[in-house]
Design a protein around this motif. Structure first.
Motif, PDB file in Angstrom:
ATOM      1  N   THR A 297       8.514 -10.729   4.096  1.00 38.85           N
ATOM      2  CA  THR A 297       8.990 -10.259   2.795  1.00 38.85           C
ATOM      3  C   THR A 297       7.871  -9.780   1.878  1.00 38.85           C
ATOM      4  OG1 THR A 297       8.896 -12.542   1.968  1.00 38.85           O
ATOM      5  CG2 THR A 297      11.020 -11.763   2.855  1.00 38.85           C
ATOM      6  N   ASN A 298       6.642 -10.179   2.138  1.00 42.54           N
ATOM      7  CA  ASN A 298       5.521  -9.775   1.288  1.00 42.54           C
ATOM      8  C   ASN A 298       4.309  -9.476   2.175  1.00 42.54           C
ATOM      9  OD1 ASN A 298       4.441  -9.267  -1.287  1.00 42.54           O
ATOM     10  ND2 ASN A 298       3.447 -11.264  -1.324  1.00 42.54           N
ATOM     11  N   PRO A 299       4.425  -8.466   3.050  1.00 42.79           N
ATOM     12  CA  PRO A 299       3.365  -8.234   4.037  1.00 42.79           C
ATOM     13  C   PRO A 299       2.105  -7.662   3.406  1.00 42.79           C
ATOM     14  CG  PRO A 299       4.972  -6.471   4.134  1.00 42.79           C
ATOM     15  CD  PRO A 299       5.514  -7.489   3.174  1.00 42.79           C
ATOM     16  N   ARG A 300       0.982  -7.979   4.024  1.00 46.90           N
ATOM     17  CA  ARG A 300      -0.285  -7.371   3.635  1.00 46.90           C
ATOM     18  C   ARG A 300      -0.619  -6.285   4.654  1.00 46.90           C
ATOM     19  NH1 ARG A 300      -4.326 -12.328   1.781  1.00 46.90           N
ATOM     20  NH2 ARG A 300      -2.829 -13.391   0.424  1.00 46.90           N
ATOM     21  N   TYR A 301      -0.827  -5.081   4.153  1.00 46.59           N
ATOM     22  CA  TYR A 301      -1.171  -3.954   5.002  1.00 46.59           C
ATOM     23  C   TYR A 301      -2.680  -3.701   4.936  1.00 46.59           C
ATOM     24  CZ  TYR A 301       3.781  -2.796   5.343  1.00 46.59           C
ATOM     25  OH  TYR A 301       5.146  -2.831   5.591  1.00 46.59           O
ATOM     26  N   VAL A 302      -3.205  -3.144   6.021  1.00 51.88           N
ATOM     27  CA  VAL A 302      -4.611  -2.771   6.092  1.00 51.88           C
ATOM     28  C   VAL A 302      -4.691  -1.262   6.297  1.00 51.88           C
ATOM     29  CG1 VAL A 302      -6.750  -2.985   7.415  1.00 51.88           C
ATOM     30  CG2 VAL A 302      -5.330  -5.004   7.013  1.00 51.88           C
ATOM     31  N   LYS A 303      -5.528  -0.600   5.488  1.00 48.56           N
ATOM     32  CA  LYS A 303      -5.688   0.854   5.589  1.00 48.56           C
ATOM     33  C   LYS A 303      -7.122   1.180   5.977  1.00 48.56           C
ATOM     34  CE  LYS A 303      -5.575   3.249   1.738  1.00 48.56           C
ATOM     35  NZ  LYS A 303      -5.024   3.926   0.546  1.00 48.56           N
ATOM     36  N   VAL A 304      -7.289   2.069   6.963  1.00 51.30           N
ATOM     37  CA  VAL A 304      -8.616   2.491   7.421  1.00 51.30           C
ATOM     38  C   VAL A 304      -8.666   4.008   7.514  1.00 51.30           C
ATOM     39  CG1 VAL A 304      -9.168   0.372   8.684  1.00 51.30           C
ATOM     40  CG2 VAL A 304      -7.912   2.209   9.845  1.00 51.30           C
ATOM     41  N   GLN A 305      -9.882   4.548   7.465  1.00 49.32           N
ATOM     42  CA  GLN A 305     -10.112   5.973   7.658  1.00 49.32           C
ATOM     43  C   GLN A 305     -10.156   6.278   9.151  1.00 49.32           C
ATOM     44  OE1 GLN A 305      -9.686   6.584   4.088  1.00 49.32           O
ATOM     45  NE2 GLN A 305     -10.835   8.356   4.818  1.00 49.32           N
ATOM     46  N   VAL A 306      -9.713   7.485   9.515  1.00 46.03           N
ATOM     47  CA  VAL A 306      -9.668   7.897  10.924  1.00 46.03           C
ATOM     48  C   VAL A 306     -10.186   9.329  11.038  1.00 46.03           C
ATOM     49  CG1 VAL A 306      -8.203   8.213  12.956  1.00 46.03           C
ATOM     50  CG2 VAL A 306      -7.603   6.477  11.262  1.00 46.03           C
ATOM     51  N   ARG A 307     -11.004   9.575  12.055  1.00 46.20           N
ATOM     52  CA  ARG A 307     -11.429  10.942  12.364  1.00 46.20           C
ATOM     53  C   ARG A 307     -11.436  11.148  13.874  1.00 46.20           C
ATOM     54  NH1 ARG A 307     -16.914   9.349  10.874  1.00 46.20           N
ATOM     55  NH2 ARG A 307     -16.656  10.355   8.864  1.00 46.20           N
TER      56      ARG A 307
ATOM     57  N   ILE B 174       0.865  -1.169   0.000  1.00 46.43           N
ATOM     58  CA  ILE B 174       0.000   0.000   0.000  1.00 46.43           C
ATOM     59  C   ILE B 174       0.906   1.224   0.000  1.00 46.43           C
ATOM     60  CG2 ILE B 174      -1.572   1.397   1.409  1.00 46.43           C
ATOM     61  CD1 ILE B 174      -3.036  -1.079   2.204  1.00 46.43           C
ATOM     62  N   LYS B 175       0.623   2.158  -0.886  1.00 49.91           N
ATOM     63  CA  LYS B 175       1.457   3.358  -0.993  1.00 49.91           C
ATOM     64  C   LYS B 175       1.525   4.068   0.357  1.00 49.91           C
ATOM     65  CE  LYS B 175       2.037   7.627  -3.609  1.00 49.91           C
ATOM     66  NZ  LYS B 175       1.481   8.511  -4.680  1.00 49.91           N
ATOM     67  N   GLY B 176       2.731   4.367   0.801  1.00 51.78           N
ATOM     68  CA  GLY B 176       2.918   5.050   2.068  1.00 51.78           C
ATOM     69  C   GLY B 176       2.936   4.135   3.264  1.00 51.78           C
ATOM     70  N   ALA B 177       2.926   2.820   3.048  1.00 62.27           N
ATOM     71  CA  ALA B 177       2.922   1.884   4.174  1.00 62.27           C
ATOM     72  C   ALA B 177       4.171   2.066   5.030  1.00 62.27           C
ATOM     73  CB  ALA B 177       2.836   0.448   3.667  1.00 62.27           C
ATOM     74  N   PRO B 178       4.043   1.847   6.338  1.00 59.11           N
ATOM     75  CA  PRO B 178       5.210   2.040   7.216  1.00 59.11           C
ATOM     76  C   PRO B 178       6.264   0.979   6.974  1.00 59.11           C
ATOM     77  CG  PRO B 178       3.426   0.995   8.425  1.00 59.11           C
ATOM     78  CD  PRO B 178       2.865   1.378   7.083  1.00 59.11           C
ATOM     79  N   PRO B 179       7.524   1.314   7.211  1.00 61.75           N
ATOM     80  CA  PRO B 179       8.574   0.281   7.113  1.00 61.75           C
ATOM     81  C   PRO B 179       8.332  -0.785   8.174  1.00 61.75           C
ATOM     82  CG  PRO B 179       9.441   2.299   8.098  1.00 61.75           C
ATOM     83  CD  PRO B 179       8.077   2.621   7.604  1.00 61.75           C
ATOM     84  N   CYS B 180       8.354  -2.036   7.750  1.00 58.25           N
ATOM     85  CA  CYS B 180       8.076  -3.116   8.697  1.00 58.25           C
ATOM     86  C   CYS B 180       8.787  -4.387   8.249  1.00 58.25           C
ATOM     87  CB  CYS B 180       6.569  -3.366   8.823  1.00 58.25           C
ATOM     88  SG  CYS B 180       6.123  -4.537  10.130  1.00 58.25           S
ATOM     89  N   PRO B 181      10.129  -4.453   8.403  1.00 54.08           N
ATOM     90  CA  PRO B 181      10.834  -5.683   8.036  1.00 54.08           C
ATOM     91  C   PRO B 181      10.371  -6.887   8.849  1.00 54.08           C
ATOM     92  CG  PRO B 181      12.274  -4.177   9.243  1.00 54.08           C
ATOM     93  CD  PRO B 181      11.038  -3.405   8.899  1.00 54.08           C
ATOM     94  N   GLU B 182       9.836  -6.620  10.066  1.00 60.16           N
ATOM     95  CA  GLU B 182       9.338  -7.713  10.899  1.00 60.16           C
ATOM     96  C   GLU B 182       8.068  -8.338  10.318  1.00 60.16           C
ATOM     97  OE1 GLU B 182      10.828  -4.348  13.631  1.00 60.16           O
ATOM     98  OE2 GLU B 182       9.645  -4.559  11.802  1.00 60.16           O
ATOM     99  N   CYS B 183       7.406  -7.623   9.419  1.00 58.87           N
ATOM    100  CA  CYS B 183       6.144  -8.113   8.845  1.00 58.87           C
ATOM    101  C   CYS B 183       6.344  -9.168   7.762  1.00 58.87           C
ATOM    102  CB  CYS B 183       5.337  -6.943   8.281  1.00 58.87           C
ATOM    103  SG  CYS B 183       4.750  -5.766   9.522  1.00 58.87           S
TER     104      CYS B 183
ATOM    105  N   PHE C  80      -4.953   5.378   8.973  1.00 56.96           N
ATOM    106  CA  PHE C  80      -3.997   4.460   9.591  1.00 56.96           C
ATOM    107  C   PHE C  80      -3.658   3.399   8.549  1.00 56.96           C
ATOM    108  CE2 PHE C  80      -5.819   4.931  14.182  1.00 56.96           C
ATOM    109  CZ  PHE C  80      -5.064   6.070  14.385  1.00 56.96           C
ATOM    110  N   ILE C  81      -2.367   3.144   8.335  1.00 56.50           N
ATOM    111  CA  ILE C  81      -1.925   2.002   7.544  1.00 56.50           C
ATOM    112  C   ILE C  81      -1.179   1.078   8.498  1.00 56.50           C
ATOM    113  CG2 ILE C  81      -0.585   1.190   5.571  1.00 56.50           C
ATOM    114  CD1 ILE C  81      -0.944   3.882   4.278  1.00 56.50           C
ATOM    115  N   MET C  82      -1.610  -0.180   8.569  1.00 53.94           N
ATOM    116  CA  MET C  82      -1.119  -1.083   9.615  1.00 53.94           C
ATOM    117  C   MET C  82      -0.627  -2.403   9.041  1.00 53.94           C
ATOM    118  SD  MET C  82      -4.298  -0.436  12.273  1.00 53.94           S
ATOM    119  CE  MET C  82      -5.507  -0.591  10.941  1.00 53.94           C
ATOM    120  N   GLY C  83       0.507  -2.842   9.550  1.00 54.21           N
ATOM    121  CA  GLY C  83       1.037  -4.164   9.244  1.00 54.21           C
ATOM    122  C   GLY C  83       1.172  -4.970  10.518  1.00 54.21           C
ATOM    123  N   HIS C  84       0.843  -6.252  10.466  1.00 56.33           N
ATOM    124  CA  HIS C  84       0.832  -7.119  11.649  1.00 56.33           C
ATOM    125  C   HIS C  84       2.080  -7.996  11.671  1.00 56.33           C
ATOM    126  CE1 HIS C  84      -0.161 -10.952  13.704  1.00 56.33           C
ATOM    127  NE2 HIS C  84      -0.809 -10.177  14.550  1.00 56.33           N
ATOM    128  N   PHE C  85       2.638  -8.209  12.880  1.00 52.48           N
ATOM    129  CA  PHE C  85       3.740  -9.153  13.023  1.00 52.48           C
ATOM    130  C   PHE C  85       3.765  -9.693  14.449  1.00 52.48           C
ATOM    131  CE2 PHE C  85       5.455  -5.001  14.080  1.00 52.48           C
ATOM    132  CZ  PHE C  85       6.335  -5.211  15.125  1.00 52.48           C
TER     133      PHE C  85
END
Length: 203
Positions: A134-144, A123-132, A155-160
């Motif tokens: 080699t091919n992590p899936r990120y989830v993006k949600v709206q925030v207010r 996902i464009k702008g995803a945070p750096p997450c080497p712990e996630c 929020f763009i989030m990667g799980h590890f």
């Protein structure tokens, strides 16, 4: 007459269940006919569900996320989404708080402080997450923020998992006024600093 009534009920039931499934992650280029069920077929949202916390000194971010199946979408489409709320404390002062989450009806889910759900690699702008991985899936949600509902971010989030502990790497970005108006006099920035990259631990 009774038989006709039963036939109508059966037809309505069948039509309501006839959404064609479209995966949220890696969906087909040519989508099937409407209506669609945009589905989290690989349960990527499930890894993000729960309560998560980042803390540094007397500043902290706590977010709570819940998965909703078949939420209303555009027209007769439905979609799996994430909803949630969060509390951000900055230098010991509560800056914004939308917890506990309100119990909103299905047609008002986008009124939550966190809602939506895009799944991508990358996902464009995803945070750096080497712990996630080699091919992590990120989830993006709206925030207010409930205090400033016209301001929105993402929020763009990667799980590890690290040493047996579940974590998410989160990036906050894209603060903007969702409905530009000439008479808007509110803040132009949300409480969480733009481009913050934080690691939250599952509670």
């Amino acid at each position: 007459m009774k038989n006709r009534f039963l036939i109508v009920i059966c037809l309505i039931t069948i039509s309501c269940k006839a959404q064609n499934i479209v995966p949220i992650y890696n969906g087909p280029e040519n989508e099937p006919p409407l209506p669609h069920y945009y589905k989290d077929v690989d349960n990527d949202f499930d890894r993000i569900v729960g309560t998560w916390k980042w803390q540094e000194g007397n500043s902290s971010l706590t977010i709570e996320l819940k998965k909703i199946l078949s939420a209303p979408d555009i027209g007769s489409n439905v979609s799996d989404i994430l909803i949630g709320g969060y509390t951000y404390i900055k230098n010991g002062v509560e800056c914004t708080n939308s917890l506990p989450m309100p119990n909103l009806p299905m047609d008002k889910l986008t009124n939550h402080s966190i809602w939506g759900g895009v799944i991508g690699t990358p996902i464009k702008g995803a945070p750096p997450c080497p712990e996630c991985g080699t091919n992590p899936r990120y989830v993006k949600v709206q925030v207010r923020e409930p205090e400033n509902p016209l301001l929105e971010g993402k929020f763009i989030m990667g799980h590890f998992i690290q040493n047996g502990v579940e974590k998410i790497r989160l990036l906050f970005l894209n603060t903007a006024i969702s409905i530009p108006t000439a008479d808007y006099t509110g803040p132009e920035e949300m409480c969480i600093p733009e481009f913050s990259t934080l690691t939250l631990t599952k509670q």
